[in-house]
Design an enzyme around this catalytic site. Structure first.
Site, PDB file in Angstrom:
ATOM      1  N   ASP A   1      53.094 -18.522  60.361  1.00 11.51           N
ATOM      2  CA  ASP A   1      54.367 -18.239  59.713  1.00 11.51           C
ATOM      3  C   ASP A   1      54.527 -16.707  59.696  1.00 11.51           C
ATOM      4  OD1 ASP A   1      56.561 -18.496  57.803  1.00 11.51           O
ATOM      5  OD2 ASP A   1      55.097 -17.865  56.288  1.00 11.51           O
TER       6      ASP A   1
ATOM      7  N   ASP B   1      52.858 -19.561  53.996  1.00 11.58           N
ATOM      8  CA  ASP B   1      52.868 -19.313  52.547  1.00 11.58           C
ATOM      9  C   ASP B   1      53.961 -20.042  51.804  1.00 11.58           C
ATOM     10  OD1 ASP B   1      55.013 -17.772  53.657  1.00 11.58           O
ATOM     11  OD2 ASP B   1      55.101 -16.703  51.746  1.00 11.58           O
TER      12      ASP B   1
ATOM     13  N   ASP C   1      57.018 -14.379  57.298  1.00 11.21           N
ATOM     14  CA  ASP C   1      57.168 -13.697  55.998  1.00 11.21           C
ATOM     15  C   ASP C   1      56.139 -14.185  54.988  1.00 11.21           C
ATOM     16  OD1 ASP C   1      59.781 -11.981  56.046  1.00 11.21           O
ATOM     17  OD2 ASP C   1      60.249 -13.820  57.123  1.00 11.21           O
TER      18      ASP C   1
END
Ligand SMILES: O=P(O)(O)OC[C@H]1O[C@H](O[C@H]2O[C@H](CO)[C@@H](O)[C@H](O)[C@H]2O)[C@H](O)[C@@H](O)[C@@H]1O
Length: 407
Positions: free
Chosen positions: A156, A342, A158
């Protein structure tokens, strides 16, 4: 190792709607294009179902915003976070044990905590079920599980490769992280899977040798600059609608200081990180009012962001499956997908790994969260350390054995 994942996970999106998309298990590199048009037909056929689902999604409650606040806390809660995190990562020593200054005991198999700032606070976990050890602490275990297997890396962006910052346009990753990802990609097929527009996340990462899945997996491209390497765009029919809704949202939210609408091509983000908390409710109502007119879109929440996307059965989990298939690993037992993320949308990928009983899901989080991931890392700095260790391990394990000269 990862087959015994037994955490119970709730649905995290606000919108539960979605049309079944035939062909979602794509049969090859370009299969997704035809799957997309089949999906579009199916979408038309099930318009009424979608409308119903979307009106359900528009009825999100403020309680969900509260959950959102907890999911991306602005400040840590003194005296609780460290203990919760420790308990989440490592099972406490069992009934009535003393853990730091706090006493734990179990009720119906759940671990409860007494003392601290409240009289009795429920720790987020059921001790035997929800352990998410550090992927660094358990590195040897992960490495030995991958022996004889082909690792495929999914990252991922960000909050995983770049730290969370107030301005989404300034979420740069460090040069050191870029080098780490470059090194990883030299050894393992590597994909960036992001909610962002594909071009934007590509610009941030700046490595052309990777696969990129932008717009929460709805825009997948292979390495290189050849336009033919666009592999999958299952929501292309939604482009005009997304552009229209973008304009409506910009207009609607301009009265809310700090609100920012981001066009991620096949989906939209409405950021509220810089909005005064007192106005969050109002902003949520504004977004809900807009989406009511677009029943083909669904609304979910990320880290201080509302995300609007087409109501098709496509997400980061489907993107992971599509990429594995594209790489020729669809039904291989000797592949080990590693997914690091996240956010809530990454849970779709963690769930796919659980369902396959194959792979390593790693949640990046500083606090205890409900997750389908098996391991945790605290922040992008730890992600980088994990990537570097993986590269180092791979180099050492594929180096020819040292031959000692005879004396
Ligand atoms: O799937 P991801 O790559 O994690 O994308 C999810 C969203 O990430 C970005 O927003 C988040 O990061 C911003 C920069 O640090 C932060 O300001 C924001 O509060 C976070 O939600 C991106 O801007 C969104 O469009 C993505 O949906």
């Amino acid at each position: 190792m990862t087959t015994s994942q037994d955490v119970v996970v709730s649905e995290m999106g606000i919108g539960a709607g979605g049309a079944a998309m035939p062909g979602s298990g794509a049969a090859g590199l370009f299969a997704c294009r035809s799957a997309a048009s089949a999906g579009a037909m199916s979408m038309r056929q099930t318009y009424r179902d979608l409308a119903a689902a979307a009106s359900r999604s528009a009825n999100c409650t403020w309680a969900e915003l509260e959950a959102m606040r907890a999911a991306s806390p602005t400040r840590s809660r003194p005296g609780t976070d460290v203990d919760e995190l420790t308990a989440w990562m490592v099972s406490p020593a069992h009934p009535s044990c003393l853990h730091g200054a706090r006493r734990f005991f179990t009720v119906h198999g759940c671990c409860l905590q007494a003392g601290g700032d409240s009289n009795l606070s429920l720790v987020l976990l059921c001790s035997e079920q929800r352990k998410h050890p550090s992927a660094l602490g358990k590195f040897e275990q992960i490495a030995s599980a991958s022996k004889g297997k082909k690792i495929v890396m999914f990252l991922d962006y960000d909050g995983t490769l770049s730290p969370i910052v107030a301005n989404p346009d300034a979420a740069y990753m460090s040069d050191a992280m870029r080098e780490a990802v470059r090194d990883v990609a030299k050894h393992f097929p590597t994909a960036i899977v992001s909610g962002r527009c594909r071009d934007k996340v590509h610009n941030f990462v700046g490595l052309s040798e990777l696969y990129y899945a932008g717009s929460h997996g709805m825009d997948i491209k292979g390495p290189g600059s050849n336009p033919e390497s666009v592999l999958c765009q299952p929501a292309s029919e939604f482009l005009p609608m997304i552009d229209e809704v973008y304009k409506v949202l910009v207009e609607k939210t301009k009265s809310t200081p700090g609100a920012k609408v981001e066009n991620n091509k096949f989906c939209l983000s409405v950021h509220f990180r810089c909005v005064d908390e007192k106005r969050w409710n109002f902003l949520a109502e504004q977004v809900k009012a807009v989406i009511k007119d677009y029943p083909m879109l669904k609304l979910t929440q990320g880290r201080k962001v509302f995300e609007l996307r087409p109501s098709i059965m496509w997400d980061k989990g489907k993107a992971l499956e599509f990429l594995l298939e594209s790489l020729g690993f669809a039904s291989c037992s000797d592949v080990l997908p590693v997914y690091i993320g996240d956010d809530r949308t990454d849970e779709d990928a963690f769930k796919v790994l659980r369902k396959r009983g194959q792979g390593v899901g790693i949640l990046v989080s500083k606090c205890a969260k409900e997750t389908s991931a098996s391991y945790s890392l605290q922040d992008p700095a730890e992600v980088m350390e994990f990537l570097l260790r993986l590269v180092d391990w791979k180099r050492r394990s594929s180096a020819p054995p040292m031959v000692r000269p005879r004396v």
